[in-house]
Write a protein that holds these residues in place. Sequence first.
Motif, PDB file in Angstrom:
ATOM      1  N   VAL A 282     113.414  -0.143  83.261  1.00 49.34           N
ATOM      2  CA  VAL A 282     112.166  -0.902  83.405  1.00 49.34           C
ATOM      3  C   VAL A 282     112.390  -2.368  83.051  1.00 49.34           C
ATOM      4  CG1 VAL A 282     109.809  -1.158  82.545  1.00 49.34           C
ATOM      5  CG2 VAL A 282     110.729   1.124  83.000  1.00 49.34           C
ATOM      6  N   LEU A 283     113.133  -2.625  81.985  1.00 50.20           N
ATOM      7  CA  LEU A 283     113.386  -4.006  81.586  1.00 50.20           C
ATOM      8  C   LEU A 283     114.159  -4.760  82.670  1.00 50.20           C
ATOM      9  CD1 LEU A 283     113.248  -6.250  79.481  1.00 50.20           C
ATOM     10  CD2 LEU A 283     115.360  -5.333  78.475  1.00 50.20           C
ATOM     11  N   ARG A 284     115.181  -4.124  83.224  1.00 52.28           N
ATOM     12  CA  ARG A 284     115.963  -4.780  84.275  1.00 52.28           C
ATOM     13  C   ARG A 284     115.086  -5.052  85.502  1.00 52.28           C
ATOM     14  NH1 ARG A 284     121.393  -5.525  85.103  1.00 52.28           N
ATOM     15  NH2 ARG A 284     121.849  -4.382  83.190  1.00 52.28           N
ATOM     16  N   ALA A 285     114.197  -4.115  85.819  1.00 53.49           N
ATOM     17  CA  ALA A 285     113.300  -4.325  86.958  1.00 53.49           C
ATOM     18  C   ALA A 285     112.331  -5.467  86.689  1.00 53.49           C
ATOM     19  CB  ALA A 285     112.540  -3.038  87.265  1.00 53.49           C
ATOM     20  N   ARG A 286     111.798  -5.540  85.478  1.00 53.17           N
ATOM     21  CA  ARG A 286     110.864  -6.618  85.139  1.00 53.17           C
ATOM     22  C   ARG A 286     111.551  -7.979  85.204  1.00 53.17           C
ATOM     23  NH1 ARG A 286     108.328  -5.186  79.497  1.00 53.17           N
ATOM     24  NH2 ARG A 286     106.902  -6.908  79.983  1.00 53.17           N
ATOM     25  N   VAL A 287     112.779  -8.028  84.715  1.00 55.20           N
ATOM     26  CA  VAL A 287     113.524  -9.290  84.749  1.00 55.20           C
ATOM     27  C   VAL A 287     113.835  -9.685  86.186  1.00 55.20           C
ATOM     28  CG1 VAL A 287     115.716 -10.388  84.135  1.00 55.20           C
ATOM     29  CG2 VAL A 287     114.491  -9.014  82.433  1.00 55.20           C
ATOM     30  N   SER A 288     114.149  -8.692  87.036  1.00 57.42           N
ATOM     31  CA  SER A 288     114.514  -8.999  88.423  1.00 57.42           C
ATOM     32  C   SER A 288     113.329  -9.503  89.233  1.00 57.42           C
ATOM     33  CB  SER A 288     115.128  -7.763  89.094  1.00 57.42           C
ATOM     34  OG  SER A 288     114.147  -6.770  89.334  1.00 57.42           O
ATOM     35  N   LEU A 289     112.122  -9.295  88.737  1.00 49.79           N
ATOM     36  CA  LEU A 289     110.945  -9.848  89.410  1.00 49.79           C
ATOM     37  C   LEU A 289     110.797 -11.339  89.148  1.00 49.79           C
ATOM     38  CD1 LEU A 289     108.309  -7.043  88.693  1.00 49.79           C
ATOM     39  CD2 LEU A 289     109.592  -7.427  90.802  1.00 49.79           C
ATOM     40  N   ILE A 290     111.568 -11.856  88.181  1.00 45.66           N
ATOM     41  CA  ILE A 290     111.431 -13.254  87.778  1.00 45.66           C
ATOM     42  C   ILE A 290     112.689 -14.066  88.071  1.00 45.66           C
ATOM     43  CG2 ILE A 290     110.923 -14.788  85.831  1.00 45.66           C
ATOM     44  CD1 ILE A 290     109.599 -12.394  84.455  1.00 45.66           C
ATOM     45  N   LEU A 291     113.864 -13.483  87.762  1.00 46.70           N
ATOM     46  CA  LEU A 291     115.115 -14.230  87.852  1.00 46.70           C
ATOM     47  C   LEU A 291     115.903 -13.841  89.095  1.00 46.70           C
ATOM     48  CD1 LEU A 291     116.343 -13.996  84.142  1.00 46.70           C
ATOM     49  CD2 LEU A 291     114.895 -15.741  85.181  1.00 46.70           C
ATOM     50  N   ASN A 292     116.810 -14.715  89.515  1.00 41.26           N
ATOM     51  CA  ASN A 292     117.718 -14.380  90.604  1.00 41.26           C
ATOM     52  C   ASN A 292     118.898 -13.579  90.074  1.00 41.26           C
ATOM     53  OD1 ASN A 292     119.714 -16.171  89.545  1.00 41.26           O
ATOM     54  ND2 ASN A 292     118.722 -17.891  90.581  1.00 41.26           N
ATOM     55  N   ASP A 293     119.744 -13.091  90.963  1.00 40.19           N
ATOM     56  CA  ASP A 293     120.812 -12.165  90.592  1.00 40.19           C
ATOM     57  C   ASP A 293     121.756 -12.755  89.554  1.00 40.19           C
ATOM     58  OD1 ASP A 293     119.666 -10.494  92.353  1.00 40.19           O
ATOM     59  OD2 ASP A 293     121.290 -10.468  93.821  1.00 40.19           O
ATOM     60  N   ASP A 294     122.144 -14.020  89.730  1.00 39.45           N
ATOM     61  CA  ASP A 294     123.089 -14.625  88.795  1.00 39.45           C
ATOM     62  C   ASP A 294     122.509 -14.704  87.395  1.00 39.45           C
ATOM     63  OD1 ASP A 294     125.019 -14.913  90.725  1.00 39.45           O
ATOM     64  OD2 ASP A 294     124.452 -16.977  91.231  1.00 39.45           O
ATOM     65  N   ARG A 295     121.240 -15.055  87.298  1.00 42.81           N
ATOM     66  CA  ARG A 295     120.620 -15.158  85.973  1.00 42.81           C
ATOM     67  C   ARG A 295     120.414 -13.777  85.347  1.00 42.81           C
ATOM     68  NH1 ARG A 295     122.707 -18.893  85.734  1.00 42.81           N
ATOM     69  NH2 ARG A 295     122.039 -21.059  85.908  1.00 42.81           N
ATOM     70  N   ILE A 296     120.174 -12.765  86.164  1.00 46.51           N
ATOM     71  CA  ILE A 296     120.076 -11.403  85.623  1.00 46.51           C
ATOM     72  C   ILE A 296     121.406 -11.001  85.002  1.00 46.51           C
ATOM     73  CG2 ILE A 296     119.715  -8.971  86.184  1.00 46.51           C
ATOM     74  CD1 ILE A 296     117.872  -9.885  88.448  1.00 46.51           C
ATOM     75  N   LYS A 297     122.505 -11.340  85.668  1.00 49.36           N
ATOM     76  CA  LYS A 297     123.829 -11.010  85.136  1.00 49.36           C
ATOM     77  C   LYS A 297     124.101 -11.756  83.841  1.00 49.36           C
ATOM     78  CE  LYS A 297     125.875  -9.985  89.643  1.00 49.36           C
ATOM     79  NZ  LYS A 297     126.872 -10.400  90.665  1.00 49.36           N
ATOM     80  N   ASP A 298     123.513 -12.948  83.693  1.00 47.92           N
ATOM     81  CA  ASP A 298     123.673 -13.690  82.439  1.00 47.92           C
ATOM     82  C   ASP A 298     122.906 -13.015  81.305  1.00 47.92           C
ATOM     83  OD1 ASP A 298     125.262 -15.628  83.551  1.00 47.92           O
ATOM     84  OD2 ASP A 298     123.622 -17.013  83.967  1.00 47.92           O
ATOM     85  N   LEU A 299     121.641 -12.729  81.561  1.00 52.54           N
ATOM     86  CA  LEU A 299     120.761 -12.235  80.506  1.00 52.54           C
ATOM     87  C   LEU A 299     121.020 -10.775  80.179  1.00 52.54           C
ATOM     88  CD1 LEU A 299     118.426 -12.897  78.628  1.00 52.54           C
ATOM     89  CD2 LEU A 299     116.850 -12.359  80.491  1.00 52.54           C
ATOM     90  N   LEU A 300     121.344  -9.968  81.181  1.00 53.90           N
ATOM     91  CA  LEU A 300     121.653  -8.550  80.986  1.00 53.90           C
ATOM     92  C   LEU A 300     123.080  -8.313  81.482  1.00 53.90           C
ATOM     93  CD1 LEU A 300     118.286  -7.066  82.296  1.00 53.90           C
ATOM     94  CD2 LEU A 300     119.018  -7.202  79.915  1.00 53.90           C
ATOM     95  N   PRO A 301     124.056  -8.803  80.718  1.00 51.52           N
ATOM     96  CA  PRO A 301     125.439  -8.794  81.213  1.00 51.52           C
ATOM     97  C   PRO A 301     126.047  -7.403  81.219  1.00 51.52           C
ATOM     98  CG  PRO A 301     125.372  -9.580  78.961  1.00 51.52           C
ATOM     99  CD  PRO A 301     123.940  -9.405  79.382  1.00 51.52           C
ATOM    100  N   ASP A 302     126.936  -7.195  82.191  1.00 48.95           N
ATOM    101  CA  ASP A 302     127.740  -5.980  82.196  1.00 48.95           C
ATOM    102  C   ASP A 302     128.829  -6.109  81.149  1.00 48.95           C
ATOM    103  OD1 ASP A 302     126.431  -4.624  84.265  1.00 48.95           O
ATOM    104  OD2 ASP A 302     127.503  -5.784  85.776  1.00 48.95           O
ATOM    105  N   MET A 303     129.216  -4.966  80.566  1.00 51.26           N
ATOM    106  CA  MET A 303     130.313  -4.982  79.619  1.00 51.26           C
ATOM    107  C   MET A 303     131.608  -5.341  80.339  1.00 51.26           C
ATOM    108  SD  MET A 303     129.033  -4.339  76.671  1.00 51.26           S
ATOM    109  CE  MET A 303     127.427  -5.012  77.085  1.00 51.26           C
TER     110      MET A 303
END
Length: 646
Positions: free
Chosen positions: A196-217
């Motif tokens: 749910v958190l990743r979906a909420r963030v994706s409604l606001i940020l673009n893909d690159d910023r999602i990778k920054d804020l919710l980074p993969d290990m």
Amino acid sequence: MDRIFVWLMRLILSLAVIGAVFFSFGWYVLSRSLPDYTKTVQFEQLIAPVEIVRDTANVPHIIGKNDHDTLFALGYVHAQDRLWQMTMLRRTAQGRLSELFGEATVSIDMMMRRLAIYSTARQSVSALRPDTLAKLDAYALGVNARLLEINRGALGRGAPEFFLFSNQISPWTAADSLAIIKLMGLQLSSHLQQEVLRARVSLILNDDRIKDLLPDMPGNGQAEIIDFTRLFPNIPPYRASVDQPRSALSPFKSIALAGASNAWAALPGRSATRGTLLSNDPHLELTAPSIWYLARLELSKGGVIGGTIPGLPLVLVGRSAKLGWGITSSNLDDTDVYIEQLNPLEPSEYKTPQGYKPFATKQSIVRIKDKSPVTLEMFWTENGPVLPGSHANLGAVTPLGHVTSIASTLLSSQDTSIEAGFDLMAAHSVQEGLEASRGFVAPSQILTLADSKQIAMRTIGALPKRDPRHQSKGRLPSAGWLAQNRWQGVFDPSVNPVFLNPASGILGHTNNKYTDRSFPEHISYEWGDSQRVQRMLRLLQTREAHTRDSFIEAQLDSVSPAARTLLPLIGGELWYQSEAVPPDSTAGRRQTALDLLANWNGEMNEHLPEPLIYAAWLRALQKRLIVDELGALHEAFTHVEPLFIE
């Protein structure tokens, strides 16, 4: 005047006597609720005498002549010491907290009933072997023997807390123990919240910023970030919503508190005593009393000692004479959130790969203290139970004309985890322990094992079998009506990762990423640690031979690798100022703080100011970096993400 003084003294003495009488009566009544550890009692359910010896730490050592009697005694001592805790765990699983706490817990009860945790636990009883049922029944007999003793002997109400609440306690059953395992799994899993958190963030940020804020290990097992609005184009681009405060009685934990732990083991070649070593710290959220209850049990296959949970007749972490075992959170992706499309012409139906079908429905009555009962109507799809939009902000990512449901291994009605736990307690070698672990379903954990010559780690618990064409690979809510998004059962336990006798001689786990396998045989895309693992490797690999003391030292280590990494990055240009400033000014205090951090080694010692300055700085920095884009959603990021800051 003398007469007034005499009457005043009489009044004071009378009040003192009355107060003493009430105090004595209250003390007597309350003390009757406390267990007497010195008495001898007889129970017709016992086959032979059982001795319970408590050491100076009040840990019970139960010495019985057969498994039935030993587990009976464990149920008895659990009920002696933790009856309130046991009944609270059971009420939570049943969705019956509101009978005690009123309207404050109605939403929790409704959610638990929608998930049907207790119902699936009752169904799982039929999946167990007869010998497992016999052990569960023996334990339940011990709990109920204590309840009968309380009622017949007028021993208060069994626990002082019951003087404030109802003293009506139903007899303990095998299903109650199974439900507590599922309840613990619910507290340890955060994948629903993560999706749910990743979906909420994706409604606001673009893909690159999602990778920054919710980074993969770090590692090779990366996955494409799917744009949630591409999956559901009709969803509003952003819905401002604030996370609801969590009740202390809620089993639904925040992402940061969903489970943390560590364990490591060494082969004889890395041990100073030429024997194996194993250390485990299964730390959970702080509670009073602790969720853990130490006990020693003498069983037919040998004695075991370690941590139990009141309500469960298992030593979940501990050792026997030949085998030691520990558990840590595996982060296995055991849950998927589905968006279910309603039939616009008939809202009682939802879309499936074969067309629209009616929801499975059931009604349940929630009884509320001092209020009229409420009838709850529950719905299920082929994927799982339908959840309300108020839970975990699901409503913020649910398009109009849709509802959400979840699939979870915790909801299995054929859960044999408790059976696997009994088999593990009877194992005498690493190989036997690995074989016993195949029966675990949920919650998934990392099991660390050590016998006299070998060590091993294995992911235990059911791994959902997903289609390689799954739209979001389980990282985001997906369309429940598409066949490729639905589970195809679970993988055979042989697919779960196993690490046996590594060449380095050391195995360890801090909830970190431990496999790079590709989807769908991956374990997870969400991991609980990216920092502690660095410190673990430094402490364990730089020392050639370990001892029990070196393992204890590693367990108690409080140095933050994140602090050592981040402080030079964010403070490198700030350590020195070109001109002197008054020490009592804001600039002077700022310089003092920077000087403290410049000479700090990253030790998170409770007596030092540096950890507090560092933590406050990092939280403020992260907030300033994200609040302008995320708005109110920034409050969902309650903990600093070191990889994002870096």
